[in-house]
Structure formats: C-alpha cells, structure tokens
Design a protein around this motif. Structure first.
Motif, short mmCIF file in Angstrom:
data_model
loop_
_atom_site.label_atom_id
_atom_site.label_comp_id
_atom_site.label_asym_id
_atom_site.label_seq_id
_atom_site.Cartn_x
_atom_site.Cartn_y
_atom_site.Cartn_z
N VAL A 11 1.06 -1.13 -0.22
CA VAL A 11 0.04 0.04 0.00
C VAL A 11 0.83 1.38 -0.15
O VAL A 11 1.69 1.25 0.84
CB VAL A 11 -1.03 0.27 1.27
N LEU A 16 -2.83 6.39 -0.42
CA LEU A 16 -4.12 6.04 0.43
C LEU A 16 -4.57 7.34 0.99
O LEU A 16 -5.88 7.43 1.01
CB LEU A 16 -3.52 5.00 1.46
N ALA A 223 -5.72 2.32 8.44
CA ALA A 223 -5.86 2.40 6.89
C ALA A 223 -7.36 2.05 6.92
O ALA A 223 -8.03 2.41 5.80
CB ALA A 223 -5.19 1.43 6.34
#
Length: 474
Positions: A11, A16, A223
């Motif tokens: 990620v 993000l 997240a």
C-alpha cells in the motif's frame, strides 16, 4: 487506489491518504487539533487580562510584569524545536499529549504563584508546552490530510487559536469581578481536557509509523478506519516515499533545496510574527487614543481575529491550488493596510474596517504560514522542520512588542508608529517571492518524484518478499 495495488499486498501511503474522502476519521483528527489550539490561544490572551489583577493584588507597577509574561514567549522559542525532535523521534501523538498536559499543569500551578520569580518560571515552562503543540499538530494534520485540501484543513485546525483568544473575554464577562487566579485555572483545565481527549481518540501518523516499520500492526487498523471501502490484506506493507529514519541533525534542514527553503521560511516567520505581535501589543493603545468606548474597542479588536479567519482561509485555498506566491502578495498588501490603520481621524466604522483588513493580511498570513511550513518538509523531519521554524520565529514575536515600546518611549506619534511594521512585512514579501519557485513542487497536487520513489520502494518490497518465498521453498 487501484485494485492491483491493494491485491499486491503493498500500500502506497501517500496515495491512500490523497484518495480518501473527507469524512469522520479525518474530521475527528482536525477537531482534536482544534481543541489543542484553543488552549494555546486562550493562554496568550489571558496573560493580558491577568496582568491587571496581579498588579493590583501585589501592589506593583504593571510594567514590571512585561518581562515576566514574555517568559512564555521565550519558552515557546525553546519548546518548538525541542518537541519537534520529540515528534519526529517518538511520534506526533505522544508529543501532542505531553505538550497539552504540560500546558495545563503549569498553568494550574501559575494560579498559585506568590512571587514574580515563580510566575516567570511557571510561565516559561508553560511556554515550552505551548511551543511544542503547533509543531506536532501541524505535522500530524499535514500527514493525514489529502493534498487537495491539506492547507485548508491545517488552517481550519488553527482557527482554535482565534477562538481561544476570545475565551478570556467571555470568562471576564460571565464571572463578575473575575480574579487572575480563575483565569489561570481555566487556562489549566482546557489543555488537560484536550490532552485526555487526544489520549483517548487521536491516532498516530500513518506516515510516521510507515517510516519506522512498513508492517507496523497499527497501520492496517488505521488504513481501514481511513478507507473502509477498500479490501486491504491483513499483512499489507505500507510504503512511504522516504524511508530515512536516521537520527535527526540540524544539518538535515539544509540539505538539497532545503539549504535555501529553510532560511526563507525562518525569515517569513520572524517578519510576520514580529508584525503580528507588534499589532497585538499596541492596537489597544490605538483604539483607546481614537476615543472608542470600551464596547466599541472590543468590537474593533475582534475584527482583527475575524479578518484573520477570512484571510487564512483564502490563503489556504490558494495554497491547495499550488499558488505559493499568495503569501508574498498578502505581505505586500499588508504594508498599505497597516499604514492606513494609523491614519488619524477615522470614524469608528472606518477604524473597524481598517483593523479587519490588517487582520486579513497579517493574521491571515500567519495562519497560512502554518500550512507552508507543514508542507515544505518531508515526513522524516517534518516536526523538526516545523519546530525550528516556529522557534526561530519567536524571535520576531519577542522583538515586535519591544520595538513598539522603544518607539512609544521616543514619543513617536501613532501615525508614524504604525509605519514600523512595513519594514519587516516588505522583507517577508521578498522572501516569499524567492521561496515560490524553490518550494513549488511541495504544493503540487501530484508530486512525481514522491510517487516514483514510492513505486520504487514497492518494487523493493515485492523483490524482498519473492526472495524470501524462494528461500523458504528451497
């Protein structure tokens, strides 16, 4: 974020963050920072109210309290870089909680002071905590906010200072014959409440955690709170552009383009804070000399803060569109606005308008500069870079009232007195215009170099995982 990136188990943290919607998770971080800034703004404003009561109760000249209360500014000068180091070393969350608690405890202790020496010492340590708060709240907000709204969210968070600055007046209005002890007690309770709320609800910066360990157990939890719509694997690796976790040294603030960016940012903070504190110190004298009633003077003074909110948001919106030059433009506009403020013979309405315009350009620029410094440094040294800028800038905050005092002592007319801030504002405008081409890439919506570094880091992780899998199968 693409499905390929999610399924790969790697990620990219910047992606993000930048692709998130502004929802409950992000707003809660902004509100928690806002609450911290209320205590900061309250403390700075409460000192002026408390000085009157202390001078009366202790039977001393009010002028003797000026150096005592400036001890908090000196404390802020040391606290900003100190807790910048703490924030980059141990985390923004821990630094924010410690600073807020420190502000509260020393403010409570100040309520029981019985001598000038004790008062000065307690104010100094309160200032250390106050200096560390914006350093780390700026860093944390900059690392959680998406690039398209980063400056606006930082500025909204800092509106807490303007709200906090009005609370002492509200306390004085609600409590008849309010004592200076009560002012400091309220000033102690507010940051302690903020510290408790931050301890309960504030998350650590994902970018900070990813620098320390791409597979830190908190990362996947944070997240999923930030991006609940994504399907993230339990053992994902979180990649940040720079993985430089080496021990901080001041020389790191002057590496590469930062050798020019850092001195220019310091110059911006010194010049704008000098002008801001000069105006805060001597505007009441101007309003009194203009013959306003106490009620009219209070309304006129509030226009400075209202203008700061308007100007700060305008600058933040421009910064989020990559218009870094807006800082220099506002500093140039501040020069005639401040000069106009000292014009004699204004009607009450014109005086309020003049104060409002100065608030838009000077205080608004100060709010905007918090975003500038937060976005100008990479994650690994963001709190340190912010802390040093805020700490060095306090030199201007200390000099501003002192310069004004010397000009008053020289019996300079008010009309000429309010020409003094033009010099630092003009110097700051030049620094801002020089900074613009140097730091432009830090304010772009998409940072190609950072994206490339994150892709390279992701490829390294994939290669390491593939190598480990082959070794295991062998």
């Amino acid at each position: 974020m693409s499905d390929d990136t999610v399924q790969s188990g790697v990620v990219r943290v910047t992606q993000l963050v930048d692709e998130q919607r502004i929802g409950r998770f992000l707003i809660s971080i902004m509100v928690l920072g806002f609450l911290c800034q209320i205590g900061d703004g309250y403390d700075l404003a409460a000192a002026a109210y408390a000085a009157v009561g202390i001078a009366r109760d202790w039977h001393i000249e009010r002028s003797l309290l000026a150096p005592v209360f400036s001890a908090s500014l000196v404390g802020m000068m040391f606290g900003a870089p100190l807790f910048g180091f703490v924030g980059d070393r141990f985390g923004r969350r821990a630094a924010i909680i410690v600073c807020s608690t420190m502000c509260g405890l020393f403010s409570l202790a100040t309520a029981g002071a019985h001598s000038l020496l004790a008062l000065a010492v307690l104010r100094f340590f309160t200032g250390i905590g106050l200096g560390g708060l914006p350093t780390n709240t700026i860093a944390l907000m900059a690392e959680y906010a998406p690039a398209r709204a980063r400056a606006v969210l930082i500025t909204l968070m800092f509106m807490g200072i303007t709200l906090g600055g009005t609370v002492p007046a509200v306390v004085a209005a609600l409590v008849p014959n309010v004592t200076w002890h009560l002012l400091f007690l309220v000033g102690g309770v507010l940051p302690i409440v903020a510290a408790l709320l931050n301890f309960a609800f504030l998350p650590e910066s994902m970018k900070f955690l990813a620098l320390r360990d791409p597979r830190h157990p908190q990362l996947i939890t944070l997240a999923r709170r930030m991006r609940p719509e994504l399907s993230l694997p339990d053992k994902a690796s979180f990649i940040i552009a720079t993985r430089n976790a080496q021990r901080f040294a001041v020389r790191m603030l002057f590496e590469g383009k930062l050798r020019w960016i850092t001195p220019l940012i310091w110059m911006l903070f010194i010049t704008n804070l000098m002008s801001n504190f000069f105006l805060n110190s001597w505007m009441p004298t101007l309003l009194h000399a203009s013959g306003l009633s106490p009620a009219q003077a209070a309304i006129a003074a509030s226009m400075y803060y209202f203008g700061g909110v308007v100007g700060g948001l305008a600058i933040a919106v421009a910064l989020d569109r990559g218009m870094l030059g807006i800082v220099g433009v506002f500093m140039l506009l501040a020069c005639p606005a401040v000069a106009w403020l000292g014009t004699p013979g204004f009607s009450p309405v014109m005086l309020k308008l003049s104060v409002f315009l100065v608030g838009v350009t000077v205080l608004g620029n100060q709010l905007g500069l918090n975003s500038v410094v937060g976005l100008s440094y990479p994650t690994a040294i963001r709190a340190n870079g912010t802390g040093w800028a805020l700490g060095v800038g306090r030199v201007g905050a200390i000099l501003g009232p002192l310069v004004g005092g010397q000009l008053i002592h020289a019996q300079l007319p008010l009309r000429l007195l309010f020409l003094a801030p033009i010099a630092p504002l003009a110097i700051g405008a030049v620094a801002a215009l020089i900074l613009r081409p140097l730091a432009r890439d830090r304010f772009a919506r998409v940072e190609p170099a950072q994206a490339a570094e994150e892709r390279a880091a992701a490829e390294d992780v994939h290669a390491d995982d593939a190598h480990a899998a082959r070794a295991k199968s062998a």
